[in-house]
Design a protein around this motif. Structure first.
Motif, short mmCIF file in Angstrom:
data_model
loop_
_atom_site.label_atom_id
_atom_site.label_comp_id
_atom_site.label_asym_id
_atom_site.label_seq_id
_atom_site.Cartn_x
_atom_site.Cartn_y
_atom_site.Cartn_z
N GLN A 8 12.01 -0.14 -1.44
CA GLN A 8 12.60 1.17 -1.16
C GLN A 8 13.44 1.70 -2.32
O GLN A 8 14.53 2.25 -2.15
CB GLN A 8 13.48 1.10 0.11
N CYS A 9 12.89 1.54 -3.53
CA CYS A 9 13.60 2.05 -4.70
C CYS A 9 12.64 2.15 -5.89
O CYS A 9 11.53 1.60 -5.86
CB CYS A 9 14.78 1.15 -5.07
N VAL A 10 13.08 2.83 -6.93
CA VAL A 10 12.33 2.91 -8.18
C VAL A 10 12.54 1.63 -8.96
O VAL A 10 13.69 1.21 -9.18
CB VAL A 10 12.78 4.12 -9.02
N ILE A 11 11.45 0.99 -9.38
CA ILE A 11 11.58 -0.29 -10.10
C ILE A 11 11.08 -0.20 -11.54
O ILE A 11 11.15 -1.17 -12.28
CB ILE A 11 10.83 -1.41 -9.37
N GLY A 12 10.58 0.97 -11.93
CA GLY A 12 10.12 1.13 -13.31
C GLY A 12 10.10 2.59 -13.71
O GLY A 12 9.71 3.45 -12.92
N VAL A 13 10.54 2.87 -14.95
CA VAL A 13 10.57 4.24 -15.47
C VAL A 13 9.97 4.23 -16.87
O VAL A 13 10.30 3.37 -17.69
CB VAL A 13 12.01 4.80 -15.52
N SER A 14 9.09 5.18 -17.15
CA SER A 14 8.46 5.27 -18.47
C SER A 14 9.39 5.93 -19.47
O SER A 14 10.43 6.51 -19.11
CB SER A 14 7.17 6.08 -18.37
N GLU A 15 9.01 5.85 -20.73
CA GLU A 15 9.67 6.64 -21.75
C GLU A 15 9.34 8.12 -21.52
O GLU A 15 8.26 8.44 -21.01
CB GLU A 15 9.20 6.23 -23.15
N SER B 16 0.82 -1.21 0.00
CA SER B 16 0.00 0.00 0.00
C SER B 16 0.85 1.26 0.00
O SER B 16 0.33 2.37 -0.13
CB SER B 16 -0.93 0.00 1.22
N TRP B 17 2.17 1.11 0.15
CA TRP B 17 3.08 2.26 0.15
C TRP B 17 3.72 2.48 -1.22
O TRP B 17 4.60 3.34 -1.35
CB TRP B 17 4.16 2.08 1.22
N ASP B 18 3.31 1.74 -2.22
CA ASP B 18 3.82 1.96 -3.58
C ASP B 18 3.20 3.23 -4.16
O ASP B 18 2.01 3.50 -3.95
CB ASP B 18 3.48 0.78 -4.48
#
Length: 307
Positions: free
Chosen positions: A266-273, A205-207
């Motif tokens: 506790q990190c970024v796991i996906g980035v968009s174009e 729920s913290w995403d």
């Protein structure tokens, strides 16, 4: 902008040309009280459905019913009047339709799954002529060519008839579609983020999903963010949709990316174009200007704004 249009075209076998004329008349004459899309063809996507009344010509009753009983529907397609008309009518060629992989939807005895078995009265009494089955009920769609160029697309996932309904001499048809849209982002409209998980990960729920300027250096540099679980609109095995309010989108726009932050990892796991957030048309019309060009979300009113 979408248009959903339902109609009932001229009946009977010999009126195929009249049905096309009615189709063209509706396209030409129907006007909406909408400045952006006053005519049907002005809409980005049109769904046209109803009792279009096109019949199966040339084939005899016995052959048609035999093909239906054996589910050899493709043997009837070449003599379907709508299919035939599309080969020579340019307007009809602008519309798509899925394959007719279901039995013809007309004409049935009421409260039955049996095709027409009644005897019809003529001037000389009764005769044995029955209505030949046909795909009179159809779902067509038209996506503007410019939408395809911009990366928007539509896919039909289901096209079938519903045999469980028997209150009419027609069987209703159902179409299920998936629309892939490369939508514009601006603070004038709410937005929807669609993401797919390429591999399993521990969600919580913290995403959250954050909007960042291109070239950001820290996860705390977000312009705005939305909680994934709180704002989730729809979720399936294929993708998840998350709502973003227009109130959270920067007024002045800029080049941005979306990042998915995992609370568990506790990190970024996906980035968009990278994509462009457009400047608010409402803000421009009302005379707003940026307080600092590089700050997407800082604006003040200005009387002498020049784009």
């Amino acid at each position: 902008m979408l248009c959903f249009l339902n109609c009932h075209l001229a009946a009977h076998m010999n009126y195929a040309s009249e049905r096309v004329d009615e189709f063209e008349y509706i396209m030409d004459k129907l006007v909406f009280n909408c400045e952006k899309a006053p005519k049907i063809a002005d809409h980005k996507l049109v769904f046209w459905f109803g009792d279009l009344n096109f019949r199966i010509q040339d084939h005899g009753m016995h052959f048609v019913r035999s093909c239906i009983e054996q589910q050899n529907y493709s043997l009837l397609w070449s003599k379907d009047q709508l299919t035939m008309m599309k080969k020579k009518e340019q307007l009809l060629q602008e519309f798509d339709e899925g394959p007719l992989d279901f039995q013809p939807t007309y004409k049935f005895d009421l409260n039955s799954d049996n095709y027409d078995s009644r005897l019809y009265r003529n001037w000389f009494g009764f005769n044995g002529k029955k209505r030949k089955p046909a795909w009179t009920d159809r779902i067509l769609w038209r996506l503007q060519p410019t939408e395809e160029e911009e990366g928007n697309s539509i896919r039909q996932d289901l096209y079938t008839c519903n045999m469980e309904f028997s209150i009419s001499d027609h069987k209703p048809v159902t179409g299920v579609f998936t629309l892939e849209a490369e939508g514009e982002w601006s603070s004038d409209l709410d937005a929807v983020v669609l993401y797919r998980a390429m591999q399993p990960f521990p969600s919580s729920s913290w995403d959250w999903i954050g909007l960042f300027k291109v070239g950001f250096s820290s996860v705390t540099d977000y312009i705005t963010y939305t909680w994934v679980k709180d704002d989730e609109m729809n979720s399936s095995e294929e993708a998840t949709q998350v709502y973003v309010s227009k109130e959270e989108i920067p007024v002045w726009g800029g080049d941005c990316v979306l990042c998915y932050y995992s609370g568990a990892l506790q990190c970024v796991i996906g980035v968009s174009e990278p994509f462009k957030v457009l400047a608010s048309k409402v803000a421009i019309e009302e005379g707003f200007s940026p307080e600092r060009i590089n700050d997407l979300d800082q604006i003040v009113a200005g009387e002498d704004f020049h784009q």
